[in-house]
Design a protein around this motif. Sequence first.
Motif, PDB file in Angstrom:
ATOM      1  N   ASN A  60       0.779  -1.288   0.040  1.00  0.00           N
ATOM      2  CA  ASN A  60      -0.075  -0.194  -0.104  1.00  0.00           C
ATOM      3  C   ASN A  60       0.840   1.225  -0.049  1.00  0.00           C
ATOM      4  N   GLU A  61       1.081   1.968  -1.285  1.00  0.00           N
ATOM      5  CA  GLU A  61       1.705   3.040  -1.249  1.00  0.00           C
ATOM      6  C   GLU A  61       1.373   4.292  -0.470  1.00  0.00           C
ATOM      7  N   LYS A  62      -0.203   4.357  -0.342  1.00  0.00           N
ATOM      8  CA  LYS A  62      -0.665   5.464   0.360  1.00  0.00           C
ATOM      9  C   LYS A  62      -0.316   5.502   1.840  1.00  0.00           C
ATOM     10  N   THR A  63       0.066   4.302   2.134  1.00  0.00           N
ATOM     11  CA  THR A  63       0.186   4.499   3.652  1.00  0.00           C
ATOM     12  C   THR A  63       1.518   4.989   3.840  1.00  0.00           C
ATOM     13  N   LYS A  64       2.705   4.672   2.977  1.00  0.00           N
ATOM     14  CA  LYS A  64       4.132   5.249   2.832  1.00  0.00           C
ATOM     15  C   LYS A  64       3.812   6.580   2.954  1.00  0.00           C
ATOM     16  N   ALA A  65       3.136   7.135   1.749  1.00  0.00           N
ATOM     17  CA  ALA A  65       2.993   8.804   1.484  1.00  0.00           C
ATOM     18  C   ALA A  65       2.710   9.368   2.547  1.00  0.00           C
ATOM     19  N   GLU A  66       1.522   9.113   3.286  1.00  0.00           N
ATOM     20  CA  GLU A  66       1.009   9.828   4.422  1.00  0.00           C
ATOM     21  C   GLU A  66       2.233   9.903   5.564  1.00  0.00           C
ATOM     22  N   PHE A  67       2.653   8.888   5.900  1.00  0.00           N
ATOM     23  CA  PHE A  67       3.695   8.859   6.747  1.00  0.00           C
ATOM     24  C   PHE A  67       5.016   9.657   6.443  1.00  0.00           C
ATOM     25  N   VAL A  68       5.358   9.773   5.004  1.00  0.00           N
ATOM     26  CA  VAL A  68       6.414  10.521   4.579  1.00  0.00           C
ATOM     27  C   VAL A  68       6.011  12.049   4.511  1.00  0.00           C
ATOM     28  N   GLU A  69       4.691  12.442   4.533  1.00  0.00           N
ATOM     29  CA  GLU A  69       4.447  13.748   4.304  1.00  0.00           C
ATOM     30  C   GLU A  69       4.089  14.359   5.712  1.00  0.00           C
ATOM     31  N   MET A  70       3.860  13.640   6.777  1.00  0.00           N
ATOM     32  CA  MET A  70       3.717  13.874   8.197  1.00  0.00           C
ATOM     33  C   MET A  70       5.091  14.154   8.650  1.00  0.00           C
ATOM     34  N   GLY A  71       6.381  13.633   8.052  1.00  0.00           N
ATOM     35  CA  GLY A  71       7.590  14.144   8.387  1.00  0.00           C
ATOM     36  C   GLY A  71       8.295  12.883   9.193  1.00  0.00           C
ATOM     37  N   LEU A  72       8.006  11.676   8.935  1.00  0.00           N
ATOM     38  CA  LEU A  72       8.388  10.817   9.742  1.00  0.00           C
ATOM     39  C   LEU A  72       9.752  10.267   9.392  1.00  0.00           C
ATOM     40  N   VAL A  73      10.067  10.583   8.399  1.00  0.00           N
ATOM     41  CA  VAL A  73      11.680  10.260   8.010  1.00  0.00           C
ATOM     42  C   VAL A  73      12.636  11.015   8.789  1.00  0.00           C
ATOM     43  N   SER A  74      12.476  12.342   9.076  1.00  0.00           N
ATOM     44  CA  SER A  74      13.245  13.307   9.875  1.00  0.00           C
ATOM     45  C   SER A  74      12.936  12.918  11.430  1.00  0.00           C
ATOM     46  N   LEU A  75      11.761  12.716  11.690  1.00  0.00           N
ATOM     47  CA  LEU A  75      11.607  12.206  13.084  1.00  0.00           C
ATOM     48  C   LEU A  75      12.175  11.395  13.705  1.00  0.00           C
ATOM     49  N   LEU A  76      12.396  10.070  12.722  1.00  0.00           N
ATOM     50  CA  LEU A  76      13.119   8.747  13.187  1.00  0.00           C
ATOM     51  C   LEU A  76      14.572   8.918  13.019  1.00  0.00           C
ATOM     52  N   LEU A  77      15.077   9.562  12.109  1.00  0.00           N
ATOM     53  CA  LEU A  77      16.519  10.051  12.121  1.00  0.00           C
ATOM     54  C   LEU A  77      17.052  10.693  13.234  1.00  0.00           C
ATOM     55  N   GLU A  78      16.242  11.633  13.955  1.00  0.00           N
ATOM     56  CA  GLU A  78      16.716  12.500  15.206  1.00  0.00           C
ATOM     57  C   GLU A  78      16.461  11.413  16.017  1.00  0.00           C
ATOM     58  N   SER A  79      15.387  10.726  16.096  1.00  0.00           N
ATOM     59  CA  SER A  79      15.126   9.810  17.550  1.00  0.00           C
ATOM     60  C   SER A  79      16.120   8.676  17.449  1.00  0.00           C
ATOM     61  N   ILE A  80      16.888   8.105  16.640  1.00  0.00           N
ATOM     62  CA  ILE A  80      17.977   7.116  16.812  1.00  0.00           C
ATOM     63  C   ILE A  80      19.375   7.571  16.834  1.00  0.00           C
ATOM     64  N   ILE A  81      19.582   8.821  16.841  1.00  0.00           N
ATOM     65  CA  ILE A  81      20.818   9.362  17.123  1.00  0.00           C
ATOM     66  C   ILE A  81      21.396   8.759  18.527  1.00  0.00           C
ATOM     67  N   GLU A  82      20.681   8.669  19.461  1.00  0.00           N
ATOM     68  CA  GLU A  82      21.253   8.063  20.626  1.00  0.00           C
ATOM     69  C   GLU A  82      20.038   7.256  21.215  1.00  0.00           C
TER      70      GLU A  82
END
Length: 409
Positions: free
Chosen positions: A264-286
């Motif tokens: 389901n590409e729609k699910t991925k698109a919704e999470f991407v537009e929410m800013g999940l990529v940046s949120l996760l990158l920041e959360s896994i630093i430590e």
Amino acid sequence: MELEIPRHFICPIALHLMKDPVTISSGITYDRESIEKWLQDGNFTCPVTNQVLASFDQIPNHSLRKLIQDWCVENRSHGIERIPTPRIPVSSAEVSQVLFSVTDSKRRLDQCDCLDSVHKIKKWGLESERNRRCIVVNDAAGVLAAAFDAFASDSLEKNANVLEEILCVMNWMFPLAQEAQLYLGSKPSLRCMVWFLKSKDISVQQNSINVLKELLSCDQHYGEQLAGLDGVNGILFNFIKDPISPSITKASVMVIYHMVSSPNEKTKAEFVEMGLVSLLLESIIESEKSYCEWALGVIDKLCDTKRGREFAYDDALAMPVLVKKILRVSELATEYSVSAIWKLSKYEEKVLIEALQVGAFQKLLLLIQVGCSDETKEKATELLKLLNPYRPGLECIDSLDFKNIERSF
């Protein structure tokens, strides 16, 4: 002087003071926990006499237990604590009777009767691990899941109490059997669990997200059904953005991983537009190992989409964090990191330059030397070929960290 325990107080298997002495058909007395483990391991004989057991019945030896308790009291000055009087374990017949009551109250949609039965199961489960095993082996999960589906289909508001209690009890019944999965994966059941995620009670939220995590790990098909419910993506996103509990945050990332693993590409698109990529990158630093693995897995899946890659390109943390996690967390985290870098590097030249500047070439070279899966090796090799033309004057060797690097099995 060292206190000597009377020999007949010692379990012949565990060789320690018995807390719950029971006698088996051979006439020998053992501590209940020890003889139960012996029988669960597939043994059919008495450990002392080697005699084949006529039955697996375990009769409480009350006289011996009373003698042990008296001896403990007499030797309290030596630091011996009195063993508590053990509760009688629940039997399969008792469990079956209560589960029959659950089924009957489900049929009648009688919340009060069902709640009484669930409370009884909950009480038994809290008493001992043995009780939990007895409850689970009698297919309690399937019966409770069927009741959950029935009451959720009737009315969420009216049946909230019994629905909450069923989810609470089911949290120690994992892994879920096929029948339980089918009932919990129904649209009314999923809608109810999403509704509970909005609760102000953290324990209700925790129980709900745990069941969702378990359900989706059994079959990602349920992830597609979950994604079809209004508001669920935003709720899961906010659990990561504004953490209320580390376990809820981690479980949310795991649920999201299974959701974005579906076609389901729609699910991925919704999470991407929410800013999940940046949120996760920041959360896994430590972050701790397991959370980091799941978060990197989600980032890798989101990089399958053009918009996901665009968000990663625009985030200054993306390449430094992904390169840093190679050979630093676990083999799985390394695979996800390499995969994400590979997807990003295929479409943007500036990514290759940035990757070189943070030491990607040396890390990938080292990864191939110490060993990795065939798929990861293939991606790492392709990345090295893409990076090689840009190497002169761009590499940053200081970013390497060879500490604790070991050759993979």
